[in-house]
Design an enzyme around this catalytic site. Structure first.
Site: not given
Lengths: 314, 673
Positions: B410, B454, B470
């Site tokens: 991520c 994250h 995202d």
């Protein structure tokens, strides 16, 4: 203190008279004398455990004379036979029959001196007579006189050539007492005073046989309250708890304790038993019957003290 | 100091127990101290025991002094100081051993016992987890047993009896402990804290982001925080937990940077989501909350970037309630300075990315939202892989990732996406935090682990403010919907606890883990993080809203008094005298009065004997005492009880001074014994 609750004055006066006369002969042993009389009034036998020469014979003799009873002394030795105690039948050539010659046991007060010197066989002849108050010789049962009181002595220090009484035999003595040395004043009085034997000769009976029988019956009438029975049973139960003593008080011992306490109350001029009476006779009544599991050699006085302290009085 | 004990002799049988208790309490320090510290202390304990059995000589005063100096020197040589947690504990361990070695008298042994209790406390400097707490209960038990044996007298005591008494003591202390723990007025913040050095090892988000900085957290099963919701729990895709926000990029690493303050704006009010977070210590100052928090708990503030910062570093489990507004428009007006900061890129970074961004911009004109969608589309269509073990990126990280390796976690996607946005002229920044979480049915809370860490992007759109984008969701939507485990179900490099295999053993392990975690959750909530907030909550639940410290002290006193009364009642009931008749009651009163006069009657002593004794000691009492004893004995043991005697008995009892008269006399005549 209070006439309503005291025994007839005659009983108190009789007892005091006996005690006074005994104490005039046996110096400085008021406690032991009182216990001995208590034992006799409770119809029990007495074991005196002490060294020679401290006045055992004098006590027995004085007791017999003061109470007007016939006295016999049997010196126990290792070659003493049962017949030497009980008596035996001998052939009477003139009458052409066997005639019983009673032994020294046919007397009212017996001093069995150094009982642990005799063989178990001879010991048991005496002890059976004590228990049943009768003697059976050659198939004939002969009653012993009444009252019948045995004072046995044994020397705890001599061990060689003795046959110590087993516990089951000890149980037949109501009390076991120690005389001990006289104290300073008593010793002095003893050294200065007249010869004991002369003194004993001069003693006159202070009581009749009938009166003695009445006193012994009075003991049974001394009041034992529920609270006192509670206390007695608590003491007995305490001795029977597992792990404390090798054997607890037997029912006979319990009964003996109660009788002794009753007699003690009577000697103290009371018509009822108090815990103090039980505690007063307990060392003499219980001392030879209890042996702690963990400390078998603990002196009897300490064993009894611990027992007394363990049981609260109601 | 004069000895408070008539006999200051040391009962010999207490020493082995004391040594064992000390060793139990000291042993855990073996983990965080050099091995010689515990070994030397154990040697001192053993030496003293050998002295006891006569197999070793007792150390003399000079030798003991030398040993003390040497121990201090050793600690100094190892740590360079005596202050601080580790040197302090090392010194305490050594000195406890030496104090035991020089124990000669009862007083010394008592001191060692209290040292033992203190050693127990020091273990909590290192860990406050349940297993250590349980072990320390054992240590307290052992120390208390040693204390019991120490006071058992010269005769000694069977072991079972010592342990039983110690257990009884602790069991009796337990209700008082619970009362004091929950009701003692709490002050905000810790009573004491540890120096910075000791916080190095805690895991959690860091104050910067570069490739690998988030994925390293994936290896950790440790909980990051636990959340309970006041209302409905939002769905998995909504569960973004906001942490620090990064603006500054140097071509490789993202940092917070120095950004001017935002323009003032009205905080959004509508549709808030209330939740309570129990945060594990991470040594930094930020507090995690659901995206986007709109209120700050006590002792914390809400930054312009929309995340919470605590006044203190989070060094212990911290509990706070917070409200969030998932759809809030953050910073609807962007100042020029902040806009420039959100567009800043190092001059030579990512030329190919800039070209790509410019291409999107040409296609979509000045429609920023369309450019964002185009970029997301690019991530969705190009062969990007979401992986924990991306190939290294030695050169220009963003370009290499976007056009060559196309494999990353991520932080790669969030970083690269933000660079692309800035290149396209859209203000953008990186937000780090956690996403997802596991619902724990047993404890009814959401567990968020370190492995849920994250990173995502926020772009500023006119009229909407900062908007969450995202890119990881575009590449691996299952990561957002079902958690990290789902995204890596076939990847052997992923830690086993993350994988979802579906075999029964795995399920069992998962379930056991959740149970254990809910236990920890309650431990955290009710023990470690039990502060003023939690105390207020508890009192409110008991119906005592807004109780101040005075009310707490009052409540504490009453509760303690109740417990003590209960114990006293229980004690009296168990030692009560058997039910007595009137006569027995009078006797009990008689006994009590005389006991108060300093003349207790042993229960086995007949009253007449006792009265004679009293008469000798206190002739002034002889009359009533002797009278009472005689009347009582006649009533109790004589034939034909006479009611008149009962009245006389009461009369005699009145003759024995009672409590009031005793006090009065003592005061008047100062008859203190």
């Amino acid at each position: 203190m209070n006439t309503a609750s005291s025994p007839p004055p005659s009983a108190a006066a009789l007892i005091d008279g006996i005690l006074d006369q005994l104490n005039a002969v046996v110096f400085g042993k008021e406690g032991a004398v009182r216990l001995a009389l208590t034992c006799l009034l409770a119809r029990g036998h007495l074991l005196v455990e002490d060294l020679p020469g401290v006045g055992k014979t004098t006590l027995a003799h004085a007791l017999a004379r003061t109470l007007g009873l016939r006295f016999q002394r049997i010196q126990f030795t290792s070659d003493l036979l049962p017949a030497d105690i009980l008596g035996l039948s001998m052939y009477n050539a003139g009458a052409q029959c066997f005639e019983f010659h009673p032994g020294p046991i046919f007397s009212q007060v017996i001093l069995a001196d150094e009982i642990n010197r005799a063989t178990p066989k001879s010991q048991s002849a005496l002890l059976e007579a004590m228990e049943e108050q009768q003697v059976t010789v050659e198939g004939t049962t002969r009653p012993l006189p009444d009252p019948f009181f045995v004072i046995a002595t044994q020397n705890p220090q001599e061990q060689i050539g003795t046959f110590p009484l087993p516990e089951s035999q000890l149980d037949r003595f109501l009390m076991r007492i120690h005389l001990g040395y006289p104290d300073h004043a008593a010793e002095r009085a003893l050294l200065q005073g007249r010869d004991r034997r002369e003194l004993l000769e001069d003693l006159s009976p202070r009581i009749t046989e009938t009166q003695l029988g009445d006193l012994q019956r009075d003991v049974l009438r001394v009041h034992v309250s529920e609270a006192l029975l509670d206390y007695l049973q608590a003491l007995i139960a305490h001795t029977r708890a597992p792990g404390r003593y090798q054997t607890g008080f037997s029912p006979r011992a319990g009964l003996a304790l109660m009788r002794a306490a009753q007699a003690r109350a009577l000697v103290d001029h009371r018509d009822h038993v108090r815990p103090g009476d039980v505690q007063a006779v307990l060392p003499a009544v219980g001392g030879h019957r209890l042996r702690p599991v963990e400390a078998p050699t603990l002196p009897a006085a300490e064993v009894i003290q611990a027992l007394v302290e363990a049981v609260p009085v109601p | 100091m004069s000895a408070p004990f008539p006999e200051d002799r040391l009962p010999p049988h207490a020493l082995p127990a004391l040594a064992a208790a000390l060793f139990i309490a000291l042993a855990p320090h073996g983990w965080h101290q050099p091995p010689w510290v515990l070994s030397l202390a154990a040697l001192a304990l053993g030496w003293r025991l050998l002295v006891q059995t006569g197999r070793a000589p007792a150390p003399g005063r000079w030798l003991l002094g030398g040993l003390t100096l040497a121990a201090t020197g050793l600690v100094l040589a190892r740590y360079g100081t005596l202050a601080g947690r580790d040197p302090g504990v090392a010194l305490l361990v050594l000195m406890t051993g030496l104090k035991f070695l020089e124990t000669r008298r009862f007083r010394d042994a008592m001191l060692v016992v209290f040292l033992g209790y203190f050693v127990v406390i020091t273990n909590f400097f290192y860990s406050q987890e349940i297993p250590l707490a349980l072990y320390m209960v054992l240590a307290v038990f052992a120390t208390t047993a040693a204390l019991v044996r120490l006071n058992a007298g010269d005769g000694g005591q069977p072991w079972g009896e010592s342990l039983r008494l110690a257990g009884l003591l602790l069991a009796q202390a337990l209700p008082l402990m619970v009362i004091l723990f929950f009701l003692f007025p709490r002050i905000p913040g810790p009573l004491w804290s540890m120096p910075e050095e000791d916080q190095a090892a805690t895991t959690g988000l860091s104050d910067h982001m570069r490739p690998g900085s988030v994925s390293r957290l994936l290896q950790s099963e440790a909980p990051a925080f636990r959340v309970t919701f006041a209302g409905e729990m939002p769905g998995a895709a909504q569960r973004y937990w906001r942490g620090p926000v990064f603006w500054a990029y140097d071509g490789r690493t993202w940092r917070a940077g120095a950004v001017p303050p935002a323009l003032p704006a009205n905080p959004p009010q509508a549709d808030t989501l209330e939740h309570t977070v129990s945060l594990e210590p991470h040594g930094q100052r930020w507090l995690l909350a659901m995206d986007v928090p709109v209120s700050a708990p006590r002792d914390a503030r809400l930054t312009d970037d929309g995340y919470l910062v605590s006044r203190e570093r989070v060094r212990q489990v911290t509990r706070y309630s917070v409200r969030s507004h998932p759809g809030a428009a953050l910073e609807p007006l962007l100042s020029g300075a902040r806009r420039r900061a959100a567009l800043d890129l190092p001059g030579d970074a990512a030329p190919r990315a800039r070209t790509l961004a410019r291409a999107w911009r040409q296609v979509h004109g000045d429609d920023d939202a369309a450019v964002v969608q185009a970029a997301l589309g690019h991530f969705r269509q190009a062969p990007f892989i979401y992986t924990l073990s991306p190939p290294p990126l030695p050169r220009d990280a963003v370009d290499q990732f976007l056009f060559e390796t196309r494999a990353g976690f991520c932080e790669h996607y969030a970083g690269a996406f933000t660079v692309l946005m800035r290149a396209a002229g859209i203000p953008a920044r990186v937000v780090t935090g956690y996403q997802g979480g596991t619902f724990n049915q047993t404890g009814d809370y959401l567990l968020v682990r370190q492995s849920d860490a994250h990173a995502w992007t926020e772009v500023w759109l006119r009229g909407r403010g900062w908007t969450r984008v995202d890119p990881t969701g575009a590449v691996a939507p299952e990561r957002i919907e079902s958690g990290v485990g789902a995204a890596f179900s076939g990847d052997a490099t992923v830690p086993a606890f993350l994988r979802r295999g579906g075999d029964w053993f795995g399920d069992l392990r998962l379930q056991l883990g959740l149970w254990r975690d809910s236990l920890n959750y309650y431990w955290n909530g009710w023990v470690l993080a039990f502060g003023p907030e939690r105390q207020r909550e508890l009192l409110a639940r008991l119906g005592l809203d807004g109780a101040d410290w005075r009310a707490l002290v009052g409540l504490m006193t009453v509760a303690t008094g109740l417990v003590l009364t209960l114990f006293a009642g229980l004690f009296l009931w168990r030692n009560r005298l058997p039910v007595k008749d009137p006569l027995g009651r009078l006797q009990a009163r008689f006994d009590r009065r005389l006991a108060r006069l300093g003349l207790p009657r042993p229960p086995h002593e007949p009253l007449p004997d006792f009265a004679r004794r009293v008469g000798r000691e206190r002739p002034d009492l002889a009359g009533p005492v002797t009278g009472f004893a005689e009347e009582y004995t006649r009533l109790r043991y004589g034939p034909r009880p006479d009611p008149a005697r009962f009245a006389r008995l009461r009369g005699h009892l009145r003759g024995v001074p009672g409590r009031g008269r005793v006090l009065y006399r003592r005061i008047l005549h100062a008859q203190w014994r």
